[in-house]
Design a protein around this motif. Structure first.
Motif, PDB file in Angstrom:
ATOM      1  N   VAL A  62       0.830  -1.204   0.000  1.00 28.35           N
ATOM      2  CA  VAL A  62       0.000   0.000   0.000  1.00 28.35           C
ATOM      3  C   VAL A  62       0.865   1.256   0.000  1.00 28.35           C
ATOM      4  O   VAL A  62       0.608   2.218  -0.738  1.00 28.35           O
ATOM      5  N   VAL A  63       1.908   1.261   0.825  1.00 31.52           N
ATOM      6  CA  VAL A  63       2.768   2.438   0.924  1.00 31.52           C
ATOM      7  C   VAL A  63       3.497   2.684  -0.395  1.00 31.52           C
ATOM      8  O   VAL A  63       3.601   3.830  -0.866  1.00 31.52           O
ATOM      9  N   ILE A  64       4.010   1.616  -1.020  1.00 26.84           N
ATOM     10  CA  ILE A  64       4.687   1.774  -2.310  1.00 26.84           C
ATOM     11  C   ILE A  64       3.703   2.297  -3.356  1.00 26.84           C
ATOM     12  O   ILE A  64       4.010   3.228  -4.114  1.00 26.84           O
ATOM     13  N   ALA A  65       2.502   1.709  -3.379  1.00 29.19           N
ATOM     14  CA  ALA A  65       1.494   2.141  -4.349  1.00 29.19           C
ATOM     15  C   ALA A  65       1.112   3.599  -4.128  1.00 29.19           C
ATOM     16  O   ALA A  65       0.957   4.377  -5.089  1.00 29.19           O
ATOM     17  N   ALA A  66       0.981   4.000  -2.861  1.00 32.82           N
ATOM     18  CA  ALA A  66       0.601   5.382  -2.555  1.00 32.82           C
ATOM     19  C   ALA A  66       1.706   6.361  -2.936  1.00 32.82           C
ATOM     20  O   ALA A  66       1.442   7.446  -3.455  1.00 32.82           O
ATOM     21  N   ALA A  67       2.964   5.967  -2.679  1.00 31.69           N
ATOM     22  CA  ALA A  67       4.086   6.838  -3.051  1.00 31.69           C
ATOM     23  C   ALA A  67       4.132   7.027  -4.562  1.00 31.69           C
ATOM     24  O   ALA A  67       4.351   8.140  -5.061  1.00 31.69           O
ATOM     25  N   VAL A  68       3.906   5.938  -5.291  1.00 29.97           N
ATOM     26  CA  VAL A  68       3.895   6.017  -6.752  1.00 29.97           C
ATOM     27  C   VAL A  68       2.697   6.848  -7.232  1.00 29.97           C
ATOM     28  O   VAL A  68       2.818   7.669  -8.146  1.00 29.97           O
ATOM     29  N   TYR A  69       1.536   6.655  -6.580  1.00 29.12           N
ATOM     30  CA  TYR A  69       0.327   7.394  -6.981  1.00 29.12           C
ATOM     31  C   TYR A  69       0.501   8.900  -6.776  1.00 29.12           C
ATOM     32  O   TYR A  69       0.122   9.696  -7.638  1.00 29.12           O
ATOM     33  N   GLN A  70       1.102   9.282  -5.655  1.00 24.84           N
ATOM     34  CA  GLN A  70       1.277  10.707  -5.386  1.00 24.84           C
ATOM     35  C   GLN A  70       2.187  11.374  -6.409  1.00 24.84           C
ATOM     36  O   GLN A  70       2.066  12.559  -6.682  1.00 24.84           O
TER      37      GLN A  70
END
Length: 300
Positions: free
Chosen positions: A181-189
């Protein structure tokens, strides 16, 4: 608002869960084991504390990384290993007890070394005015988010070992989910720039990963340490706690910079493939050595 909830709540919670899981696997004996493996621990710590930051600086300059991406790479260099390194070391027939000891000692030393390396990186890559003073409040926060959950996990392990055993699997599953989730959120931002960032930092992250594992494996052999310890140190040095680096980068109370979280995010994906390849290579070589005529005892 969603971004604030993510950076203020989800990231620290994710790290707390992962560090709690680490604590559930540690005991005081893991720290005392330093006496049993003094040379191996010293070699591992020197690689982690001195060689990797120097390598990170060289790679950041060699690949011409922008200041924020360079600081993100240095956050990786300052982050210790974790439970994943222990798993890969076990699969590659490394000395898992040494892995656990290095993880324990590295996690404790992070309280001092991480702020030092972060401030050096900010000063070196972004200029003197961007350096973050090592305020007591910031050091205390790093202590709380890193060592607090580890201490709680160790306390549960020592007082209620059966509870710790039952919690081990669900905590590992939650840790993997939170990391995703954290990796996906960092990429999404950073989705608008992620393609350019991957082009800029992808090879640098891969090079740093290969450097980390190579230094961690070859250096112990140069000091004539057993091969199992070399495998353990290689995994420990090569598999960094990427979520710790991302937490420090994205937390508004620390650096508050999503761009700095991109190198740890990319590294956290790459390292699983390289660790698997490294583990396969050293295991295959070990099997070949075991099967060689020189290794086969005479029947006469």
């Amino acid at each position: 608002m969603q971004s604030n909830v993510f950076t203020a709540v989800l990231i620290p919670l994710s790290l707390a869960v992962i560090m709690l899981g680490l604590g559930l696997s540690l005991t005081l004996a893991d720290f005392k084991r330093v006496i049993v493996y003094p040379r191996a621990v010293i070699v591992g710590l020197v690689c982690q504390m001195l060689v990797l930051p120097a390598g990170g600086v060289l790679i950041a300059h060699a690949f011409g990384l922008g200041p924020e991406l360079a600081v993100g790479l240095m956050l990786l260099a300052a982050s210790p290993g974790g439970a994943t390194a222990n798993l890969f070391s076990h699969l590659a027939r490394g000395d898992v007890a040494l892995n656990i000891t290095l993880t324990a000692v590295n996690s404790a030393l992070t309280l001092v070394t991480l702020p030092l390396i972060v401030n050096f990186s900010l000063n070196h890559f972004m200029g003197e005015d961007r350096a973050v003073p090592m305020q007591f409040a910031k050091v205390l926060q790093v202590f709380i988010i890193v060592l607090g959950p580890v201490s709680i996990g160790m306390l549960v392990r020592s007082r209620k070992p059966q509870v710790a055993l039952k919690l081990d699997k669900p905590i590992r599953i939650m840790s993997a989910a939170f990391l995703a989730v954290v990796i996906a959120a960092a990429v999404y931002q950073e989705r608008q720039n992620i393609g350019a960032y991957f082009q800029q930092v992808g090879l640098a992250a891969l090079s740093f990963n290969l450097l980390s594992m190579g230094v961690g494996f070859v250096t112990p052999l140069l000091f004539r340490l057993p091969r199992r310890q070399a495998v353990a140190i290689g995994m420990e040095i090569g598999i960094h706690n990427g979520i710790l680096a991302m937490t420090i980068a994205m937390s508004p109370l620390l650096l508050g910079n999503a761009t700095m979280a991109i190198p740890p995010a990319i590294y956290s994906i790459i390292m699983y493939f390289t660790a698997a390849a490294f583990g396969y290579a050293v295991t295959r070589r070990h099997a070949d050595e075991q099967d060689s005529p020189a290794a086969t005892p005479s029947r006469s």
